[in-house]
Design a protein around this motif. Sequence first.
Motif, short mmCIF file in Angstrom:
data_model
loop_
_atom_site.label_atom_id
_atom_site.label_comp_id
_atom_site.label_asym_id
_atom_site.label_seq_id
_atom_site.Cartn_x
_atom_site.Cartn_y
_atom_site.Cartn_z
N MET A 1 -12.22 1.92 4.15
CA MET A 1 -11.07 1.12 3.80
C MET A 1 -11.44 -0.35 3.99
SD MET A 1 -7.23 1.55 5.39
CE MET A 1 -7.21 3.28 5.00
N TYR A 2 -10.96 -1.17 3.09
CA TYR A 2 -11.19 -2.60 3.22
C TYR A 2 -9.94 -3.35 2.79
CZ TYR A 2 -12.13 -2.59 -1.85
OH TYR A 2 -12.05 -2.46 -3.21
N LYS A 103 -6.62 0.89 11.32
CA LYS A 103 -6.60 2.10 12.16
C LYS A 103 -5.30 2.86 11.96
CE LYS A 103 -9.66 0.33 15.72
NZ LYS A 103 -9.77 -0.24 17.06
N LEU A 104 -4.19 2.15 11.92
CA LEU A 104 -2.89 2.76 11.72
C LEU A 104 -2.79 3.39 10.33
CD1 LEU A 104 -0.28 3.03 13.35
CD2 LEU A 104 0.48 0.88 12.35
N ASN A 108 -2.26 7.40 9.20
CA ASN A 108 -1.17 7.77 8.30
C ASN A 108 -1.69 8.39 7.02
OD1 ASN A 108 1.02 6.71 6.06
ND2 ASN A 108 1.94 7.40 7.98
N CYS A 109 -2.76 7.84 6.47
CA CYS A 109 -3.33 8.36 5.21
C CYS A 109 -3.89 9.76 5.38
CB CYS A 109 -4.41 7.43 4.69
SG CYS A 109 -3.74 5.88 4.06
N GLN A 124 6.65 3.18 10.91
CA GLN A 124 5.92 2.31 11.83
C GLN A 124 5.02 1.30 11.12
OE1 GLN A 124 3.37 4.58 14.37
NE2 GLN A 124 2.38 5.64 12.70
N LEU A 125 4.67 1.55 9.88
CA LEU A 125 3.80 0.62 9.15
C LEU A 125 4.58 -0.54 8.54
CD1 LEU A 125 1.42 3.08 7.32
CD2 LEU A 125 0.95 1.69 9.33
N CYS A 126 5.89 -0.48 8.58
CA CYS A 126 6.70 -1.51 7.93
C CYS A 126 6.96 -2.71 8.83
CB CYS A 126 8.03 -0.92 7.47
SG CYS A 126 7.80 0.34 6.21
#
Length: 151
Positions: A1-2, A103-104, A108-109, A124-126
């Motif tokens: 991921m980037y 990391k989060l 989740n993915c 939590q990602l919002c």
Amino acid sequence: MYAIIDSTQMNKKGQEFVRVDFYFEKGEPLYDGYHVRMPARELTEKELSSLTGKDGAISKANYEAFVEKNIGWEMKDTPFNCHMFAKPATLEDLDDAVQARIKLLKTNCAENAKTGREFKPSRQLCQLTVCSAKYSTGLKEILPGTELMEA
């Protein structure tokens, strides 16, 4: 991921934010859903207006035929998530916040990949990420297009 810095923006209160777009890399869960066929370049306004019908709509068949003949297609990575970070003092501070978000997102993915092909952010990602206030000056400028790789 980037991640790639897309832009910096200011809200009505004068607070500055940095928009960062997140992308999957080949081999990661859900990658295939965000590695898509797109025109090799954006269409100009003149090209788009020539494809626009009297009703203001563009026919999908006409669009695809025009791109095929005049521009060509290529496979491109598209962002699966974007996030607004409070503008930090340095690029290093932003990188730290981006690494924490990666990391989060990865957690989740991995869960998301079990049930679908598209990323569905969890609550939590919002939350808006706020960078540490202890930094007041920085050596590196935060510029759109800067790529932040996973550590």
